[in-house]
Scaffold this motif. Structure first.
Motif, short mmCIF file in Angstrom:
data_model
loop_
_atom_site.label_atom_id
_atom_site.label_comp_id
_atom_site.label_asym_id
_atom_site.label_seq_id
_atom_site.Cartn_x
_atom_site.Cartn_y
_atom_site.Cartn_z
N GLY A 174 8.92 -38.25 -0.43
CA GLY A 174 9.10 -38.96 -1.69
C GLY A 174 10.54 -39.32 -1.95
O GLY A 174 11.45 -38.54 -1.63
N LEU A 175 10.75 -40.50 -2.50
CA LEU A 175 12.05 -40.95 -2.97
C LEU A 175 11.85 -41.29 -4.44
O LEU A 175 11.32 -42.34 -4.78
CB LEU A 175 12.51 -42.18 -2.17
CG LEU A 175 13.98 -42.58 -2.21
CD1 LEU A 175 14.27 -43.66 -1.18
CD2 LEU A 175 14.42 -43.05 -3.58
N THR A 234 6.59 -42.10 -1.21
CA THR A 234 6.09 -42.35 -2.56
C THR A 234 7.23 -42.44 -3.56
O THR A 234 8.17 -41.65 -3.53
CB THR A 234 5.07 -41.30 -3.01
OG1 THR A 234 4.57 -41.67 -4.30
CG2 THR A 234 5.67 -39.91 -3.09
N GLY A 235 7.10 -43.43 -4.42
CA GLY A 235 7.93 -43.52 -5.61
C GLY A 235 7.04 -43.56 -6.84
O GLY A 235 7.50 -43.83 -7.95
N LYS A 247 9.49 -47.65 -0.09
CA LYS A 247 9.28 -46.81 -1.27
C LYS A 247 8.24 -47.50 -2.13
O LYS A 247 8.46 -48.58 -2.65
CB LYS A 247 10.57 -46.62 -2.06
CG LYS A 247 10.34 -45.94 -3.41
CD LYS A 247 11.59 -45.77 -4.23
CE LYS A 247 11.22 -45.24 -5.62
NZ LYS A 247 12.40 -44.88 -6.43
N VAL A 248 7.09 -46.85 -2.27
CA VAL A 248 5.96 -47.44 -2.97
C VAL A 248 5.95 -46.90 -4.40
O VAL A 248 5.59 -45.75 -4.64
CB VAL A 248 4.64 -47.11 -2.25
CG1 VAL A 248 3.47 -47.84 -2.90
CG2 VAL A 248 4.73 -47.46 -0.76
N ALA A 249 6.35 -47.75 -5.35
CA ALA A 249 6.51 -47.28 -6.73
C ALA A 249 6.00 -48.27 -7.76
O ALA A 249 6.65 -48.50 -8.78
CB ALA A 249 7.98 -46.96 -7.00
N PHE A 309 11.24 -51.72 -1.58
CA PHE A 309 11.14 -51.06 -2.88
C PHE A 309 10.13 -51.82 -3.72
O PHE A 309 10.41 -52.91 -4.20
CB PHE A 309 12.52 -51.07 -3.54
CG PHE A 309 12.64 -50.27 -4.83
CD1 PHE A 309 11.60 -49.49 -5.30
CD2 PHE A 309 13.82 -50.31 -5.57
CE1 PHE A 309 11.72 -48.76 -6.47
CE2 PHE A 309 13.96 -49.59 -6.74
CZ PHE A 309 12.90 -48.83 -7.20
N TYR A 310 8.94 -51.23 -3.87
CA TYR A 310 7.92 -51.82 -4.74
C TYR A 310 8.10 -51.20 -6.12
O TYR A 310 7.45 -50.23 -6.47
CB TYR A 310 6.52 -51.60 -4.20
CG TYR A 310 5.50 -52.60 -4.71
CD1 TYR A 310 5.79 -53.49 -5.73
CD2 TYR A 310 4.23 -52.66 -4.15
CE1 TYR A 310 4.85 -54.41 -6.18
CE2 TYR A 310 3.28 -53.58 -4.59
CZ TYR A 310 3.60 -54.45 -5.61
OH TYR A 310 2.66 -55.35 -6.06
N LEU A 311 8.98 -51.76 -6.91
CA LEU A 311 9.33 -51.25 -8.23
C LEU A 311 8.27 -51.65 -9.24
O LEU A 311 7.79 -52.78 -9.24
CB LEU A 311 10.70 -51.80 -8.65
CG LEU A 311 11.24 -51.46 -10.03
CD1 LEU A 311 11.55 -49.97 -10.14
CD2 LEU A 311 12.52 -52.29 -10.31
#
Length: 355
Positions: free
Chosen positions: A238-239, A208-209, A179-181, A150-152
């Motif tokens: 996408g998430l 994608t996030g 999840k790239v966000a 998770f890249y928040l």
């Protein structure tokens, strides 16, 4: 219990690899800020009927402080019970995992015992950890459940992580996806480079996030160089917190993108590409960009409230609400982009979901 990637049912894993819509599941509360079981059930039913391929529960959109309120297991259990009782269709169930290693592993055990197939691992609780320490943390949690990185985005507590971190993360055997966000194109490309450098592009799926760039993330190829040769990867699906609203439209959007990519020479229509700016404009209102994402959860609640899926926009933290001017921005988006909503779909089914 310890879950491995090989424990995920083949049909679900294949669907996840092809790409799916995974809404980040909000938390329904009543006016006393107590768990609203009826509207929580309605939300899950809505996402199932809207065509979502999976659900992410206990994540940022669900409100991280469900943990302090003792609601983590309650909310996860409700979502998977409601999903299973509403449909026999296989779905990818993803649990948010937070905290230091002991807490994250305990949450992984809870999620696995309830039937969740993967854990979306937040690193926000480790802001001072080195990348070596972060990788050790990820490796430990991966012993318990297949991981989705998770890249928040930093605006809501995420860490800045290097391409080398993502290379090392992608080499962990029980990693399933990322999840790239980061809401940042440079950092998004860092994740792509990391996966390619790890030779993991066929094993670790990109989701994608980036709620500010949904359409183009899903539509465009991402190419990185490896040993002098270009390697192209794509986001599978996408998430997204954004996809917690107007979800039926999101499933149509992903299907349209896949259909255009699969047809003829794989070129994309100008009409589809033009949707990127419109969807991002909607997100600017829902996520309260004007106020640095202050109302990002409450904004999604407001859309669901207007549709009747929630009774109000209450969050566990009474200070967490719409930002100044956000309501007017949501009004503007409804006026300009109402054709992107799924209001008619919700209206036709709401009574059934609330029953």
């Amino acid at each position: 219990m310890s879950l491995q990637r090989s424990d995920i049912p083949g049909e679900i894993l294949a669907q996840f690899a092809r790409g799916m819509v995974v809404p980040a599941h909000p938390l329904a509360l009543n006016s006393q800020r107590q768990f609203d079981r009826r509207h929580q059930r309605a939300l899950t039913r809505y996402y199932v009927d809207a065509g979502a391929g999976g659900l992410a529960v206990g994540v940022h959109t669900t409100q991280f402080n469900i943990r302090e309120q003792g609601l983590y297991e309650t909310v996860l259990s409700a979502a998977i019970d409601d999903q299973r009782s509403w449909t026999s269709r296989p779905m990818m169930m993803i649990a948010g995992l937070c905290g230091h290693t002991k807490q994250a592993r305990a949450e992984a055990h809870i999620a696995g015992s309830l039937g969740y197939q993967a854990g979306l691992l937040s690193l926000a609780a480790l802001p001072t950890a080195s990348e070596d320490e972060l990788i050790a943390h990820c490796e430990a949690v991966s012993q318990d459940i297949p991981l989705i990185g998770f890249y928040l985005q930093t605006a809501v507590g995420g860490l800045k992580l290097s391409s080398e971190f993502w290379r090392r993360f992608a080499l962990i055997p029980n990693v399933l996806a990322i999840k790239v966000a980061p809401f940042n194109r440079y950092r998004t490309i860092d994740v792509v480079r990391g996966i390619v450098d790890a030779h993991a592009e066929d094993r670790v799926f990109l989701y994608t996030g980036n709620d500010d760039h949904i359409v183009l993330d899903l539509a465009l190829p991402f190419t990185a160089m490896r040993e002098g040769q270009p390697v192209t990867v794509r986001f599978r699906g996408g998430l997204l917190g954004h996809w917690s609203v107007w979800t039926a439209s999101a499933t149509k959007l992903l299907a349209r993108i896949k259909a255009e990519l699969a047809s003829g020479d794989g070129t994309l229509s100008p009409e589809l590409l033009a949707l990127d700016a419109r969807v991002t404009d909607c997100n600017s209102a829902f996520f309260d960009v004007t106020n640095d994402f202050q109302g990002c959860i409450a904004g999604c609640h407001e859309v669901l409230r207007r549709q009747g899926l929630l009774e109000g926009i209450w969050c566990l933290d009474p200070h967490e609400t719409l930002g100044p001017g956000q309501l007017e921005q949501i009004d503007r988006v409804y006026e300009l982009h109402g054709d992107l909503s799924d209001d008619a779909f919700v209206h036709a089914n709401l009574a059934r979901w609330l029953a």
